[in-house]
Design a protein around this motif. Structure first.
Motif: not given
Length: 494
Positions: A237-265
């Protein structure tokens, strides 16, 4: 006089010769499907007297009447015009008695081309169509592929196309399929075929929803969006400061890999798939790394407990506003003979407990509960908490913050349990306590998570034991109900 008697006799004889019409007619099937080549199928009709049949002119029924138990053959001819398919044929054969209630209808369908005579629509026109209809969406260009299908656009409107047969990005085509609507009200095409050709387009510019992420939703269209926030690989998920809702990633398009992005903006380039607060569902087509945003020392959202919650389905008291939602004791559900409780212990958790003097003690797993996917603590007269796995990787002298979502329990009368919590940080024999912000409930108010952030200063060290439980005056209480729920625990560097 003789003539009158003879007339009555004549009338009676004629009436007796007439067949009795059935009051009850039953057929062995409710529907029949035929291939385009045609064929015959046999059904059994049972009645208490005589029935007759009604059928479309392209369907042959033999016999056309009967009584008692009758085996009936239903036949259709070819649905080809030369080598080309005609439109799909649908009709109804009705075995009829003397009333509407005594009819036995059988739906007949013969394979054909559902798209003959169907006018193609634009992407915008697709969203005006009702669920279940056949559709041809013209002049579409494939802009992204993902696990369940592809995203196509006509330059103005995007369409979610679900299929296992995925074309290449950049392909232009007309999309043939059936209009679907998912549980979030989002439209999609269940693709049956594609026909190459048409104008080429690029997707509309992304709409930045970062500031509006807490909106109820962004319509039923596959909107191209951008969202900037903190990415957490554990919750996807992608959380926005001071916001309740989060962007929940249900699928990645082919070729997209965010495994190394945890704790990154990150700024994700995505397609919007509906909102089920607090989740704003997204298909991520790409992202921009804005750098490390925070150091996460511990994160837990309990989603890994799904195999246990699905063994004997657990409810969601908070999300459904239902205090009677199912909550299984941690010792009940098992996966490969391992209980939920044992699985939590294996990850380093423990569950401190106590009870009122008037109660017989229970085991921790018998007064702590599983919901989907979070935990519930305590019952009337019994009190439990959670101790996190020992802290590791804490930078020397680092200040930390703990955050989590929690909620109290509403009683049948509409009153709320007056639950108060404390975070206890223990290092050897030294202990510090940090009070947890409380809810300001109104009687009969709907359930809602309370997100809290608590500054722990420099109290957390490597090996620290962190416990969340009822405050000391409620540990134990004198038999009161002081129940509570918890989810999404995180400890980060301040």
């Amino acid at each position: 006089m003789l003539l009158a008697v003879a007339g009555v006799f004549s009338l009676t004889s004629c009436k007796d010769d007439e067949p009795t019409v059935a009051k009850a007619v039953l057929c062995s099937v409710f529907s029949l499907d035929f291939d385009a080549e045609g064929g015959a199928q046999e059904v059994k009709v049972v009645s208490d007297a005589v029935w007759h049949v009604e059928a479309p002119d392209w369907v042959t029924v033999s016999p056309t009447t009967g009584e008692g138990t009758t085996f009936v053959t239903i036949s259709v001819g070819s649905n080809y015009n030369g080598t080309a398919l005609n439109a799909t044929r649908r009709g109804e054969v009705i075995f009829k008695g003397n009333t509407k209630a005594s009819e036995a209808p059988v739906a007949i369908r013969q394979t054909g081309d559902d798209y003959i005579g169907l006018s193609p629509v634009t992407g915008a026109g697709f969203y005006d169509m009702a669920e279940g209809l056949n559709v041809i969406v013209k002049d579409m260009t494939v802009v992204a592929l993902y696990a369940d299908g592809f995203v196509a656009t006509d330059g103005t409107t995007n369409v979610n196309c679900k299929t296992t047969d995925k074309p290449a990005v950049g392909s232009t085509m007309s999309v043939y399929g059936i209009v679907g609507v998912d549980k979030y009200g989002m439209h999609y095409v269940e693709v049956e075929k594609t026909v190459a050709g048409g104008a080429s387009s690029t997707a509309p510019e992304a709409v930045d929803i970062t500031e509006d992420v807490d909106k109820d939703g962004f319509g039923n269209k596959l909107l191209h969006v951008a969202l900037t926030g903190l990415y957490d690989a554990a919750t996807n998920a992608v959380s926005v400061a001071d916001k309740t809702n989060r962007g929940f990633i249900v699928a990645y398009c082919d070729g997209v890999d965010m495994k190394g992005m945890s704790s990154h903006s990150v700024t994700v380039d995505a397609y919007y798939l509906g909102t089920a607060a607090p989740a704003v569902n997204l298909i991520v087509a790409g992202y921009t790394d804005n750098g490390v945003a925070e150091m996460v020392y511990f994160a837990e959202d309990f989603e890994w407990l799904e195999p246990w919650t699905s063994q004997k389905p657990a409810g969601q008291t908070v999300e459904t506003n239902n205090p009677d939602a199912t909550a299984q004791q941690l010792g009940t559900n098992k996966v490969d003979d391992v209980s939920t409780y044992e699985a939590l212990l294996a990850k380093g958790y423990s569950f401190p407990i106590c009870c009122a003097a008037s109660k017989d003690p229970r085991k921790p797993e018998a007064q702590t509960y599983l919901q989907r996917n979070y935990l519930k603590f305590g019952l009337t007269g019994y009190y439990s908490g959670i101790t996190l796995p020992a802290m590791a990787g804490i930078a020397e002298g680092a200040a930390t913050v703990i955050s989590f979502d929690w909620c109290s329990m509403r009683q049948g009368s509409g009153k709320w349990d007056p639950t108060e919590l404390v975070v206890v940080v223990k290092n050897g024999t030294e202990e510090q306590q940090f009070l947890v912000p409380t809810h300001a409930y109104v009687n009969d108010e709907a359930y809602a998570w309370l997100p809290v952030r608590i500054d722990l200063g420099k109290s957390v060290q490597n090996g620290s034991e962190i416990t969340i439980r009822n405050i000391d005056s409620q540990w134990p209480a004198d038999g009161a109900a002081l129940r509570w729920f918890i989810d999404n625990i995180k400890i980060v560097e301040k």
